[in-house]
Design an enzyme around this catalytic site. Structure first.
Site, PDB file in Angstrom:
ATOM      1  N   TYR A  88       2.905  -6.106   3.015  1.00 31.32           N
ATOM      2  CA  TYR A  88       4.250  -5.647   2.659  1.00 31.32           C
ATOM      3  C   TYR A  88       5.111  -5.540   3.902  1.00 31.32           C
ATOM      4  O   TYR A  88       4.620  -5.374   5.019  1.00 31.32           O
ATOM      5  CB  TYR A  88       4.235  -4.347   1.862  1.00 31.32           C
ATOM      6  CG  TYR A  88       3.824  -3.100   2.601  1.00 31.32           C
ATOM      7  CD1 TYR A  88       2.490  -2.741   2.692  1.00 31.32           C
ATOM      8  CD2 TYR A  88       4.791  -2.263   3.171  1.00 31.32           C
ATOM      9  CE1 TYR A  88       2.122  -1.576   3.344  1.00 31.32           C
ATOM     10  CE2 TYR A  88       4.426  -1.089   3.820  1.00 31.32           C
ATOM     11  CZ  TYR A  88       3.080  -0.756   3.906  1.00 31.32           C
ATOM     12  OH  TYR A  88       2.710   0.397   4.546  1.00 31.32           O
ATOM     13  N   ARG A 103       1.143  -9.083  -2.788  1.00 28.35           N
ATOM     14  CA  ARG A 103      -0.197  -8.542  -3.030  1.00 28.35           C
ATOM     15  C   ARG A 103      -0.778  -8.986  -4.372  1.00 28.35           C
ATOM     16  O   ARG A 103      -1.865  -8.537  -4.742  1.00 28.35           O
ATOM     17  CB  ARG A 103      -0.178  -7.014  -2.959  1.00 28.35           C
ATOM     18  CG  ARG A 103       0.577  -6.384  -4.124  1.00 28.35           C
ATOM     19  CD  ARG A 103       0.909  -4.921  -3.951  1.00 28.35           C
ATOM     20  NE  ARG A 103      -0.208  -4.036  -3.709  1.00 28.35           N
ATOM     21  CZ  ARG A 103      -0.105  -2.704  -3.776  1.00 28.35           C
ATOM     22  NH1 ARG A 103       1.055  -2.137  -4.096  1.00 28.35           N
ATOM     23  NH2 ARG A 103      -1.131  -1.942  -3.532  1.00 28.35           N
ATOM     24  N   ARG A 167       2.738   4.122 -10.157  1.00 32.44           N
ATOM     25  CA  ARG A 167       3.589   3.032  -9.655  1.00 32.44           C
ATOM     26  C   ARG A 167       3.806   2.044 -10.799  1.00 32.44           C
ATOM     27  O   ARG A 167       3.116   1.032 -10.904  1.00 32.44           O
ATOM     28  CB  ARG A 167       2.910   2.300  -8.488  1.00 32.44           C
ATOM     29  CG  ARG A 167       2.682   3.126  -7.257  1.00 32.44           C
ATOM     30  CD  ARG A 167       3.986   3.405  -6.496  1.00 32.44           C
ATOM     31  NE  ARG A 167       3.731   4.119  -5.263  1.00 32.44           N
ATOM     32  CZ  ARG A 167       3.548   5.433  -5.171  1.00 32.44           C
ATOM     33  NH1 ARG A 167       3.595   6.197  -6.251  1.00 32.44           N
ATOM     34  NH2 ARG A 167       3.340   6.007  -4.006  1.00 32.44           N
ATOM     35  N   ALA A 255       3.500   8.610   3.000  1.00 32.80           N
ATOM     36  CA  ALA A 255       2.157   9.192   3.145  1.00 32.80           C
ATOM     37  C   ALA A 255       2.132  10.720   3.138  1.00 32.80           C
ATOM     38  O   ALA A 255       1.133  11.320   3.524  1.00 32.80           O
ATOM     39  CB  ALA A 255       1.444   8.656   4.383  1.00 32.80           C
ATOM     40  N   ALA A 256       3.209  11.358   2.677  1.00 28.44           N
ATOM     41  CA  ALA A 256       3.194  12.825   2.566  1.00 28.44           C
ATOM     42  C   ALA A 256       2.053  13.240   1.630  1.00 28.44           C
ATOM     43  O   ALA A 256       1.219  14.085   1.974  1.00 28.44           O
ATOM     44  CB  ALA A 256       4.527  13.341   2.031  1.00 28.44           C
ATOM     45  N   ASP A 258      -0.506  11.367   0.571  1.00 27.69           N
ATOM     46  CA  ASP A 258      -1.812  10.874   1.037  1.00 27.69           C
ATOM     47  C   ASP A 258      -2.410  11.823   2.087  1.00 27.69           C
ATOM     48  O   ASP A 258      -3.606  12.111   2.074  1.00 27.69           O
ATOM     49  CB  ASP A 258      -1.678   9.476   1.673  1.00 27.69           C
ATOM     50  CG  ASP A 258      -1.018   8.466   0.747  1.00 27.69           C
ATOM     51  OD1 ASP A 258      -1.078   8.655  -0.489  1.00 27.69           O
ATOM     52  OD2 ASP A 258      -0.436   7.492   1.260  1.00 27.69           O
TER      53      ASP A 258
HETATM   54  P1  ADP Z   1       4.103  12.112  -2.677  1.00 29.44           P
HETATM   55  O1  ADP Z   1       4.241  11.657  -1.256  1.00 29.44           O
HETATM   56  O2  ADP Z   1       2.774  11.755  -3.257  1.00 29.44           O
HETATM   57  O3  ADP Z   1       5.264  11.761  -3.561  1.00 29.44           O
HETATM   58  P2  ADP Z   1       5.168  14.794  -2.524  1.00 29.44           P
HETATM   59  O4  ADP Z   1       6.525  14.238  -2.222  1.00 29.44           O
HETATM   60  O5  ADP Z   1       5.059  15.699  -3.679  1.00 29.44           O
HETATM   61  O6  ADP Z   1       4.041  13.694  -2.629  1.00 29.44           O
HETATM   62  O7  ADP Z   1       4.717  15.562  -1.207  1.00 29.44           O
HETATM   63  C1  ADP Z   1       3.397  15.898  -0.918  1.00 29.44           C
HETATM   64  C2  ADP Z   1       3.379  17.139  -0.059  1.00 29.44           C
HETATM   65  O8  ADP Z   1       4.045  16.866   1.190  1.00 29.44           O
HETATM   66  C3  ADP Z   1       4.106  18.334  -0.652  1.00 29.44           C
HETATM   67  O9  ADP Z   1       3.270  19.095  -1.508  1.00 29.44           O
HETATM   68  C4  ADP Z   1       4.486  19.101   0.595  1.00 29.44           C
HETATM   69  O10 ADP Z   1       3.398  19.868   1.068  1.00 29.44           O
HETATM   70  C5  ADP Z   1       4.781  17.992   1.597  1.00 29.44           C
HETATM   71  N1  ADP Z   1       6.211  17.638   1.569  1.00 29.44           N
HETATM   72  C6  ADP Z   1       6.793  16.549   1.032  1.00 29.44           C
HETATM   73  N2  ADP Z   1       8.132  16.573   1.193  1.00 29.44           N
HETATM   74  C7  ADP Z   1       8.403  17.710   1.878  1.00 29.44           C
HETATM   75  C8  ADP Z   1       9.602  18.338   2.374  1.00 29.44           C
HETATM   76  N3  ADP Z   1      10.816  17.795   2.190  1.00 29.44           N
HETATM   77  N4  ADP Z   1       9.469  19.499   3.014  1.00 29.44           N
HETATM   78  C9  ADP Z   1       8.271  20.073   3.225  1.00 29.44           C
HETATM   79  N5  ADP Z   1       7.102  19.560   2.782  1.00 29.44           N
HETATM   80  C10 ADP Z   1       7.172  18.392   2.122  1.00 29.44           C
END
Ligand code: ADP
Length: 301
Positions: A88, A103, A167, A255-256, A258
């Site tokens: 990607y 992919r 997805r 990757a938040a 992940d």
């Molecule tokens: P994904 O990346 O799977 O969409 P989320 O967006 O729900 O997951 O975020 C996963 C985790 O990352 C959250 O539970 C939080 O702990 C952290 N996180 C994500 N975005 C933020 C933010 N703007 N501020 C603080 N923590 C965040």
């Protein structure tokens, strides 16, 4: 000593550099990102294996070398003579990132063609981790084979951990996606969804509804992430809420989820409580959203 096996697709990532029309090659993919963070968080004596299928070309070799260099076990990675790995590309236009994927024919789509190699990879493992993306890339019969094998693993005492990572573009229909994800939750001990996606595709009114749906499907533990919102956990029917770590300036949320999953799992494997594990997960995810890219060095190993 623990052995954890993460199952899914890792791709070549082409990310723009500061120079016009120049891209830097890296490797990323949801389950690999989680494996990468797990490797950094767990003691060296624990094994973190990555299970996927790659080609037999130079690019595939480079990916396997990368995984091994980062400390992930690659002994069970399957090699396909007639395929290569997915790719990607990230495009930056006026500060907005967009993604293009190649992919459709990736080798990873064949990772569950046979049950034997999967079972071998799970041998001596305590934890198996996979996602809705792992399911989405597989042909229907292979998806069923993967779920059967994981169900067996669970029946034999293994712990199955699943992130639905919805997805819709990877699925033929949203019905197929939601049905498969619920089926996967039914063979999982722990489900780690993100509420925003769940609300969009399952119509959950709030994180409690997400937790309730996956608990009813059979998951003993559900931890519902919600971006900057409260994190909700449901353990054997008991709901608790946990504060995320406040981030003043979000740079890149790639990757938040992940990294959160890795933080949570690593601390659970280490014997920590659910609240302590969620706290550690939120701290790691907060660090990750403050930096660019999927794999953010945490100052650990
Ligand atoms: P994904 O990346 O799977 O969409 P989320 O967006 O729900 O997951 O975020 C996963 C985790 O990352 C959250 O539970 C939080 O702990 C952290 N996180 C994500 N975005 C933020 C933010 N703007 N501020 C603080 N923590 C965040």
């Amino acid at each position: 000593m623990s052995r954890i096996v993460c199952i899914g697709e890792c791709m070549i990532e082409m990310a723009p550099t500061t120079r016009d029309a120049e891209y830097r090659m890296g490797f990323a993919g949801d389950t690999m990102n989680t494996a990468w963070y797990l490797r950094r968080l767990l003691p060296h004596s624990d094994e973190v294996d990555y299970f996927t299928a790659v080609g037999s070309d130079a690019a595939s070799g480079q990916m396997v070398d990368f995984l091994a260099r980062e400390g992930l076990g690659t002994a069970h990675v399957l090699r396909r003579a007639d395929r290569t790995i997915g790719l990607y590309m990230i495009q930056l236009q006026d500060g907005e990132r967009s993604f293009s994927y190649w992919r459709g024919q990736s080798a990873a789509r064949t990772l569950a063609q046979d049950a034997g190699p999967l079972s071998d990879a799970l041998d001596r493992a305590q934890v198996a981790y996979f996602s809705g993306i792992t399911l989405a890339i597989l042909p229907q019969a292979d998806r069923a084979r993967l779920l059967d094998t994981l169900g067996q693993f669970r029946a034999n005492g293994g712990e199955v951990v699943f992130d639905p990572n919805l997805r819709p573009r990877l699925w033929q229909t949203t019905e197929e996606m939601t049905a498969s994800v619920m089926q996967a939750a039914g063979i999982s001990d722990t489900v780690l969804p993100s509420h925003e996606d769940e609300a969009a595709w399952f119509g959950d009114a709030d994180p409690a509804a997400t937790a309730d749906r996956y608990s009813k499907a059979g998951a003993r533990t559900v931890v519902v992430k919600n971006g900057p919102g409260q994190i909700l956990a449901c353990q054997d029917g008991t709901i608790t809420e946990h504060a995320p770590v406040a981030v003043a300036e979000v740079v890149d949320t790639t990757a938040a989820g992940d990294s959160f999953n890795a933080g949570y799992l690593a601390h659970r494997i280490d014997g920590q409580t659910i609240p302590r594990s969620i706290q550690a997960a939120a701290e790691l995810a907060a660090l990750v959203v403050r930096s660019r890219g999927a794999l953010v060095s945490t100052g650990g190993a």
